[in-house]
Write an enzyme that holds these catalytic residues in place. Structure first.
Site, mmCIF file in Angstrom:
data_model
loop_
_atom_site.group_PDB
_atom_site.id
_atom_site.type_symbol
_atom_site.label_atom_id
_atom_site.label_comp_id
_atom_site.label_asym_id
_atom_site.label_seq_id
_atom_site.Cartn_x
_atom_site.Cartn_y
_atom_site.Cartn_z
ATOM 1 C CE1 TYR A 49 31.469 -0.468 84.468
ATOM 2 C CE2 TYR A 49 29.883 0.438 86.096
ATOM 3 C CZ TYR A 49 30.189 0.408 84.497
ATOM 4 O OH TYR A 49 29.673 0.993 83.553
ATOM 5 N N PRO A 204 29.453 11.846 79.296
ATOM 6 C CG PRO A 204 28.224 12.588 80.785
ATOM 7 C CD PRO A 204 29.082 11.440 80.607
ATOM 8 C CG LEU A 205 31.527 15.961 81.291
ATOM 9 C CD1 LEU A 205 32.400 16.527 82.642
ATOM 10 C CD2 LEU A 205 30.405 17.233 81.100
ATOM 11 N N GLY A 206 32.579 13.961 77.387
ATOM 12 C CA GLY A 206 33.581 13.742 76.145
ATOM 13 C C GLY A 206 35.201 13.650 76.682
ATOM 14 C CB VAL A 208 35.827 19.011 76.838
ATOM 15 C CG1 VAL A 208 36.174 20.331 77.161
ATOM 16 C CG2 VAL A 208 34.864 18.689 75.767
ATOM 17 C CG PHE A 209 37.008 19.063 81.181
ATOM 18 C CD1 PHE A 209 37.497 20.372 80.935
ATOM 19 C CD2 PHE A 209 35.747 18.546 81.255
ATOM 20 C CE1 PHE A 209 36.361 21.338 80.878
ATOM 21 C CE2 PHE A 209 34.808 19.607 81.149
ATOM 22 C CZ PHE A 209 35.030 20.827 80.991
#
Length: 290
Positions: A49, A204-206, A208-209
Protein backbone atom coordinates in the site's frame (compact mmCIF):
# COMPACT_ATOMS: atom_id res chain seq x y z
CA UNK A 1 -10.24 -21.14 15.21
CA UNK A 2 -9.17 -17.50 15.33
CA UNK A 3 -7.44 -16.32 18.48
CA UNK A 4 -8.09 -12.69 17.51
CA UNK A 5 -11.27 -10.69 18.08
CA UNK A 6 -11.63 -8.11 15.31
CA UNK A 7 -14.04 -5.19 15.32
CA UNK A 8 -17.31 -5.84 13.40
CA UNK A 9 -16.10 -3.41 10.73
CA UNK A 10 -12.44 -3.01 9.77
CA UNK A 11 -10.76 0.24 8.72
CA UNK A 12 -9.01 -0.22 5.38
CA UNK A 13 -5.83 1.84 4.99
CA UNK A 14 -5.15 1.24 1.29
CA UNK A 15 -6.20 4.78 0.36
CA UNK A 16 -4.78 6.57 3.39
CA UNK A 17 -1.35 7.15 1.83
CA UNK A 18 0.05 8.34 -1.49
CA UNK A 19 -2.27 6.12 -3.54
CA UNK A 20 -5.17 8.44 -2.73
CA UNK A 21 -5.70 10.68 0.31
CA UNK A 22 -1.97 11.23 1.00
CA UNK A 23 -2.51 11.68 4.73
CA UNK A 24 0.41 12.84 6.82
CA UNK A 25 1.41 10.77 9.84
CA UNK A 26 -0.34 13.35 12.03
CA UNK A 27 -3.51 13.01 9.97
CA UNK A 28 -3.23 9.22 10.21
CA UNK A 29 -2.91 9.58 13.99
CA UNK A 30 -6.15 11.57 14.00
CA UNK A 31 -7.87 8.96 11.80
CA UNK A 32 -6.78 6.17 14.13
CA UNK A 33 -8.31 8.07 17.06
CA UNK A 34 -11.57 8.67 15.15
CA UNK A 35 -11.83 4.99 14.25
CA UNK A 36 -11.10 3.74 17.78
CA UNK A 37 -13.52 6.26 19.31
CA UNK A 38 -16.18 4.81 17.00
CA UNK A 39 -15.38 1.19 17.99
CA UNK A 40 -13.51 0.41 14.78
CA UNK A 41 -10.34 -1.03 16.27
CA UNK A 42 -9.04 -3.27 13.45
CA UNK A 43 -6.86 -1.84 10.66
CA UNK A 44 -6.21 -3.56 7.34
CA UNK A 45 -2.81 -3.07 5.67
CA UNK A 46 -0.62 -4.63 3.00
CA UNK A 47 3.10 -4.21 2.46
CA UNK A 48 2.50 -2.71 -1.01
CA UNK A 49 0.00 0.00 0.00
CA UNK A 50 1.22 3.43 -0.97
CA UNK A 51 3.97 1.78 -3.01
CA UNK A 52 5.44 0.31 0.19
CA UNK A 53 5.06 3.52 2.24
CA UNK A 54 1.64 3.56 3.96
CA UNK A 55 2.50 1.11 6.74
CA UNK A 56 5.36 3.31 7.93
CA UNK A 57 3.20 6.43 7.88
CA UNK A 58 0.55 4.63 9.90
CA UNK A 59 3.20 3.30 12.29
CA UNK A 60 4.40 6.81 13.06
CA UNK A 61 0.82 7.96 13.56
CA UNK A 62 0.04 5.03 15.83
CA UNK A 63 3.19 5.57 17.91
CA UNK A 64 2.20 9.22 18.42
CA UNK A 65 -1.41 8.31 19.26
CA UNK A 66 -0.41 6.78 22.63
CA UNK A 67 -3.18 4.21 22.14
CA UNK A 68 -2.26 0.95 23.87
CA UNK A 69 -1.29 -1.77 21.38
CA UNK A 70 -3.75 -4.25 22.87
CA UNK A 71 -6.61 -1.83 22.11
CA UNK A 72 -6.24 -2.28 18.34
CA UNK A 73 -5.76 -5.13 15.89
CA UNK A 74 -3.33 -4.89 12.98
CA UNK A 75 -3.79 -6.91 9.78
CA UNK A 76 -1.25 -7.00 6.97
CA UNK A 77 -0.53 -8.95 3.81
CA UNK A 78 2.40 -9.90 1.62
CA UNK A 79 3.10 -11.80 -1.57
CA UNK A 80 2.65 -9.21 -4.33
CA UNK A 81 5.98 -7.84 -5.51
CA UNK A 82 5.19 -4.76 -7.53
CA UNK A 83 7.18 -2.29 -9.57
CA UNK A 84 8.18 0.56 -7.29
CA UNK A 85 11.02 2.98 -6.80
CA UNK A 86 11.13 1.51 -3.28
CA UNK A 87 11.91 -2.02 -4.52
CA UNK A 88 14.15 -3.57 -7.18
CA UNK A 89 11.49 -5.80 -8.79
CA UNK A 90 11.67 -5.90 -12.61
CA UNK A 91 8.13 -7.20 -13.18
CA UNK A 92 5.03 -7.44 -11.01
CA UNK A 93 4.89 -10.97 -9.63
CA UNK A 94 4.06 -13.08 -6.57
CA UNK A 95 6.55 -14.48 -4.07
CA UNK A 96 5.68 -16.96 -1.33
CA UNK A 97 9.13 -18.28 -0.58
CA UNK A 98 9.75 -18.86 3.12
CA UNK A 99 12.43 -16.18 3.20
CA UNK A 100 10.21 -13.56 1.54
CA UNK A 101 7.24 -14.23 3.81
CA UNK A 102 9.40 -13.93 6.94
CA UNK A 103 11.23 -10.86 5.66
CA UNK A 104 7.94 -9.18 4.69
CA UNK A 105 6.37 -9.74 8.10
CA UNK A 106 9.47 -8.44 9.87
CA UNK A 107 9.46 -5.34 7.66
CA UNK A 108 5.75 -4.76 8.35
CA UNK A 109 6.40 -5.04 12.10
CA UNK A 110 9.17 -2.47 11.80
CA UNK A 111 7.00 -0.14 9.69
CA UNK A 112 3.97 -0.42 11.96
CA UNK A 113 6.14 -0.07 15.08
CA UNK A 114 4.71 -3.18 16.70
CA UNK A 115 5.99 -6.55 17.93
CA UNK A 116 3.24 -8.62 16.31
CA UNK A 117 0.48 -8.72 13.70
CA UNK A 118 -2.91 -9.87 14.92
CA UNK A 119 -3.66 -11.26 11.46
CA UNK A 120 -1.27 -11.97 8.58
CA UNK A 121 -2.64 -12.77 5.11
CA UNK A 122 -1.23 -13.94 1.79
CA UNK A 123 -2.36 -11.21 -0.60
CA UNK A 124 -3.17 -13.13 -3.79
CA UNK A 125 -2.67 -16.78 -4.82
CA UNK A 126 0.36 -17.67 -6.93
CA UNK A 127 0.54 -20.63 -9.34
CA UNK A 128 4.03 -21.28 -7.95
CA UNK A 129 3.19 -21.28 -4.25
CA UNK A 130 4.40 -24.29 -2.27
CA UNK A 131 2.02 -25.12 0.58
CA UNK A 132 4.74 -26.81 2.67
CA UNK A 133 7.05 -23.82 2.41
CA UNK A 134 4.26 -21.39 3.29
CA UNK A 135 3.33 -23.49 6.32
CA UNK A 136 6.94 -23.56 7.52
CA UNK A 137 7.12 -19.76 7.39
CA UNK A 138 3.77 -19.33 9.13
CA UNK A 139 4.55 -21.78 11.91
CA UNK A 140 7.92 -20.11 12.52
CA UNK A 141 6.30 -16.66 12.71
CA UNK A 142 3.60 -17.95 15.05
CA UNK A 143 6.12 -19.69 17.32
CA UNK A 144 8.09 -16.45 17.57
CA UNK A 145 4.95 -14.48 18.44
CA UNK A 146 5.25 -12.28 15.36
CA UNK A 147 1.81 -13.23 14.05
CA UNK A 148 -1.22 -14.44 16.00
CA UNK A 149 -3.61 -15.59 13.25
CA UNK A 150 -2.97 -16.53 9.63
CA UNK A 151 -5.20 -16.26 6.61
CA UNK A 152 -5.52 -15.61 2.91
CA UNK A 153 -6.84 -12.98 0.54
CA UNK A 154 -8.58 -13.55 -2.80
CA UNK A 155 -8.08 -17.34 -2.60
CA UNK A 156 -10.59 -19.80 -4.06
CA UNK A 157 -11.89 -22.68 -1.95
CA UNK A 158 -9.53 -25.19 -3.60
CA UNK A 159 -6.53 -22.88 -3.17
CA UNK A 160 -7.52 -22.37 0.47
CA UNK A 161 -7.82 -26.12 1.01
CA UNK A 162 -4.33 -26.61 -0.45
CA UNK A 163 -2.88 -24.35 2.25
CA UNK A 164 -5.28 -25.49 4.99
CA UNK A 165 -3.98 -29.04 4.65
CA UNK A 166 -0.64 -27.76 5.96
CA UNK A 167 -1.48 -24.96 8.39
CA UNK A 168 -4.53 -23.42 10.06
CA UNK A 169 -6.47 -20.78 8.09
CA UNK A 170 -8.55 -18.32 10.12
CA UNK A 171 -9.54 -15.71 7.50
CA UNK A 172 -9.99 -15.17 3.77
CA UNK A 173 -10.40 -11.63 2.50
CA UNK A 174 -12.49 -11.55 -0.68
CA UNK A 175 -14.45 -9.07 -2.76
CA UNK A 176 -18.08 -9.19 -1.63
CA UNK A 177 -20.90 -6.68 -1.85
CA UNK A 178 -24.42 -6.26 -3.18
CA UNK A 179 -22.90 -5.81 -6.66
CA UNK A 180 -20.18 -8.49 -6.31
CA UNK A 181 -22.03 -11.33 -4.66
CA UNK A 182 -20.33 -14.37 -6.26
CA UNK A 183 -18.73 -15.70 -3.04
CA UNK A 184 -22.17 -16.57 -1.65
CA UNK A 185 -23.03 -18.51 -4.83
CA UNK A 186 -19.78 -20.17 -5.95
CA UNK A 187 -19.24 -22.20 -2.78
CA UNK A 188 -16.66 -19.86 -1.22
CA UNK A 189 -18.75 -18.86 1.80
CA UNK A 190 -20.11 -22.41 2.19
CA UNK A 191 -16.55 -23.72 2.35
CA UNK A 192 -15.49 -21.03 4.85
CA UNK A 193 -18.41 -21.84 7.13
CA UNK A 194 -17.59 -25.55 7.00
CA UNK A 195 -13.99 -24.91 8.03
CA UNK A 196 -14.50 -22.07 10.53
CA UNK A 197 -12.80 -19.52 8.28
CA UNK A 198 -14.07 -15.95 8.72
CA UNK A 199 -14.55 -13.92 5.54
CA UNK A 200 -13.44 -10.31 5.31
CA UNK A 201 -14.96 -8.24 2.52
CA UNK A 202 -12.98 -5.67 0.57
CA UNK A 203 -14.97 -3.07 -1.39
CA UNK A 204 -18.15 -3.91 0.60
CA UNK A 205 -20.15 -1.09 -1.03
CA UNK A 206 -19.39 -2.49 -4.46
CA UNK A 207 -19.80 -0.19 -7.45
CA UNK A 208 -23.08 1.42 -6.33
CA UNK A 209 -21.52 4.87 -5.95
CA UNK A 210 -18.75 4.39 -8.53
CA UNK A 211 -20.47 3.34 -11.75
CA UNK A 212 -23.36 4.79 -13.71
CA UNK A 213 -24.89 1.60 -15.11
CA UNK A 214 -28.37 -0.02 -15.10
CA UNK A 215 -27.44 -2.17 -12.08
CA UNK A 216 -26.56 0.85 -9.93
CA UNK A 217 -29.59 2.81 -11.20
CA UNK A 218 -31.88 0.04 -9.99
CA UNK A 219 -30.11 -0.20 -6.63
CA UNK A 220 -30.13 3.55 -6.01
CA UNK A 221 -33.86 3.70 -6.69
CA UNK A 222 -34.50 0.93 -4.15
CA UNK A 223 -32.04 2.40 -1.65
CA UNK A 224 -33.90 5.72 -1.72
CA UNK A 225 -36.97 3.85 -0.46
CA UNK A 226 -34.98 1.94 2.17
CA UNK A 227 -33.30 5.14 3.42
CA UNK A 228 -36.77 6.54 4.13
CA UNK A 229 -37.82 3.29 5.81
CA UNK A 230 -34.80 2.77 8.07
CA UNK A 231 -33.74 6.43 8.47
CA UNK A 232 -30.13 5.49 7.71
CA UNK A 233 -27.79 6.22 4.81
CA UNK A 234 -27.45 4.09 1.68
CA UNK A 235 -23.91 3.05 2.63
CA UNK A 236 -25.11 1.89 6.06
CA UNK A 237 -27.84 -0.20 4.45
CA UNK A 238 -25.38 -1.76 1.96
CA UNK A 239 -23.00 -2.67 4.80
CA UNK A 240 -25.89 -4.20 6.71
CA UNK A 241 -26.68 -6.31 3.62
CA UNK A 242 -23.11 -7.69 3.73
CA UNK A 243 -23.24 -8.27 7.49
CA UNK A 244 -26.47 -10.29 7.30
CA UNK A 245 -24.81 -13.23 5.54
CA UNK A 246 -24.47 -16.19 7.95
CA UNK A 247 -20.75 -16.61 7.23
CA UNK A 248 -20.27 -13.54 9.49
CA UNK A 249 -18.49 -11.37 6.94
CA UNK A 250 -16.39 -8.50 8.31
CA UNK A 251 -16.55 -5.51 5.92
CA UNK A 252 -13.46 -3.40 5.32
CA UNK A 253 -14.40 0.27 5.01
CA UNK A 254 -11.85 2.49 3.30
CA UNK A 255 -13.42 5.88 4.01
CA UNK A 256 -11.51 8.69 5.71
CA UNK A 257 -14.63 10.86 5.95
CA UNK A 258 -15.18 11.43 9.67
CA UNK A 259 -18.98 11.64 9.42
CA UNK A 260 -19.11 8.36 7.50
CA UNK A 261 -16.77 6.67 9.98
CA UNK A 262 -19.06 7.83 12.80
CA UNK A 263 -22.03 6.19 11.07
CA UNK A 264 -20.35 2.91 10.03
CA UNK A 265 -21.17 0.98 13.19
CA UNK A 266 -24.88 1.77 12.76
CA UNK A 267 -24.82 -0.99 10.13
CA UNK A 268 -23.97 -3.50 12.85
CA UNK A 269 -27.10 -2.61 14.79
CA UNK A 270 -29.38 -2.56 11.74
CA UNK A 271 -31.35 -5.74 11.19
CA UNK A 272 -32.44 -5.59 7.55
CA UNK A 273 -35.77 -7.29 7.02
CA UNK A 274 -35.40 -10.47 4.99
CA UNK A 275 -37.51 -9.20 2.10
CA UNK A 276 -35.44 -6.02 1.91
CA UNK A 277 -32.26 -8.11 1.80
CA UNK A 278 -33.64 -10.11 -1.11
CA UNK A 279 -34.91 -6.93 -2.79
CA UNK A 280 -31.35 -5.54 -2.84
CA UNK A 281 -30.00 -8.77 -4.31
CA UNK A 282 -32.81 -8.94 -6.88
CA UNK A 283 -32.27 -5.36 -8.03
CA UNK A 284 -28.54 -6.04 -8.33
CA UNK A 285 -29.21 -9.05 -10.54
CA UNK A 286 -31.95 -7.28 -12.46
CA UNK A 287 -34.34 -10.19 -11.90
CA UNK A 288 -36.11 -12.13 -9.17
CA UNK A 289 -34.35 -15.01 -7.46
CA UNK A 290 -34.82 -18.34 -9.28
Amino acid sequence: MSKTTLSPIIAGTMNWGVWDKNLTSKEMENMIHVCVENKITSFDHADIYGSYTTEAGFGKGFASSKIAREKIQLISKCGIRMLSENRDNTIKHYDYSKSHIIQSVEQSLKNLQTDYLDVFLLHRPSPLMQADEIAEAVEKLKSEGKIIDFGLSNFTSSQTELIRQKTEISYNQVQFSATNFEPMLDGSFDYMQMHDIRPMSWNPLGCVFRKDIPQTHRLKKLLATLVSKYHLGSDTILLSWVLKHPSKVIPIAGTVNVARIQSLMKAVGLELEKEDWFAIWSESMGKDVP
